[in-house]
Scaffold this motif. Structure first.
Motif, mmCIF file in Angstrom:
data_model
loop_
_atom_site.group_PDB
_atom_site.id
_atom_site.type_symbol
_atom_site.label_atom_id
_atom_site.label_comp_id
_atom_site.label_asym_id
_atom_site.label_seq_id
_atom_site.Cartn_x
_atom_site.Cartn_y
_atom_site.Cartn_z
ATOM 1 N N GLY A 39 0.816 -1.202 0.000
ATOM 2 C CA GLY A 39 0.000 0.000 0.000
ATOM 3 C C GLY A 39 0.854 1.257 0.000
ATOM 4 N N HIS A 40 0.206 2.364 0.186
ATOM 5 C CA HIS A 40 0.831 3.680 0.101
ATOM 6 C C HIS A 40 1.978 3.853 1.094
ATOM 7 N N LEU A 41 1.820 3.311 2.290
ATOM 8 C CA LEU A 41 2.801 3.562 3.341
ATOM 9 C C LEU A 41 3.968 2.581 3.357
ATOM 10 N N VAL A 42 4.079 1.726 2.344
ATOM 11 C CA VAL A 42 5.203 0.795 2.287
ATOM 12 C C VAL A 42 6.534 1.549 2.224
ATOM 13 N N PHE A 43 6.502 2.779 1.768
ATOM 14 C CA PHE A 43 7.722 3.562 1.593
ATOM 15 C C PHE A 43 8.078 4.388 2.830
ATOM 16 N N SER A 44 7.389 4.145 3.924
ATOM 17 C CA SER A 44 7.668 4.879 5.161
ATOM 18 C C SER A 44 7.647 3.898 6.327
ATOM 19 N N ASP A 45 7.971 4.412 7.494
ATOM 20 C CA ASP A 45 7.915 3.557 8.683
ATOM 21 C C ASP A 45 6.655 3.815 9.513
ATOM 22 N N ILE A 46 5.669 4.487 8.925
ATOM 23 C CA ILE A 46 4.459 4.835 9.667
ATOM 24 C C ILE A 46 3.708 3.596 10.149
ATOM 25 N N CYS A 47 3.734 2.524 9.356
ATOM 26 C CA CYS A 47 3.028 1.306 9.775
ATOM 27 C C CYS A 47 3.650 0.686 11.025
ATOM 28 N N LEU A 48 4.868 1.039 11.329
ATOM 29 C CA LEU A 48 5.540 0.485 12.498
ATOM 30 C C LEU A 48 5.212 1.250 13.776
ATOM 31 N N VAL A 49 4.704 2.468 13.620
ATOM 32 C CA VAL A 49 4.389 3.316 14.775
ATOM 33 C C VAL A 49 3.192 2.734 15.517
#
Length: 134
Positions: A39-49
């Motif tokens: 998805g869109h957030l694969v390029f960030s670490d937001i899913c880990l927060v």
């Protein structure tokens, strides 16, 4: 001007087909990297927060904040069960980003690691690469 477009195949914010259209309209040298089931957030670490607390959306709800649905969707696109875990994709994303920058800035006189063979090294993650080095 060299360009690279990276996309997640299941991005619910910017459809992968729109990202592909951007790539198609670019002049060479150009590269397109699409990560399957991402998805869109694969390029960030937001899913880990706050992953153990329902992710960013869970933290927002726990704080009692009332955010619009479109912001909540943005905060979770790519973090849902069934999406590729972004942490699993970070190595490939870093690889292609650095390979692109090395080529763009002339560190590598010819593009290195910006092809499908490089993507296949990250299996079982399914990555598609289109490359037109010009």
């Amino acid at each position: 001007v060299p360009g690279m477009v990276m996309a997640g195949s299941t991005d619910g914010i910017i459809d992968a087909s729109a990202s592909r259209e951007v790539y198609d309209g670019m002049d060479a040298p150009k590269y397109y990297v699409e990560i399957a089931d991402a998805g869109h957030l694969v390029f960030s670490d937001i899913c880990l927060v706050g992953r153990d607390q329902g992710g960013l959306v869970g933290l927002i709800e726990a704080a009692g904040l009332d955010l619009p649905d479109n912001i909540l969707r943005l905060a979770s696109d790519g973090c849902e069960p069934g999406d590729l875990d972004p942490a699993e994709a970070f190595g490939a994303i870093d690889h292609f980003s650095i390979a692109f920058l090395r080529s763009t800035f002339g560190i590598d006189p010819e593009p290195v690691g910006l092809d499908q063979a490089a993507a296949d090294a990250y299996r079982p993650i399914d990555i598609t690469v289109l490359a037109d080095p010009g």
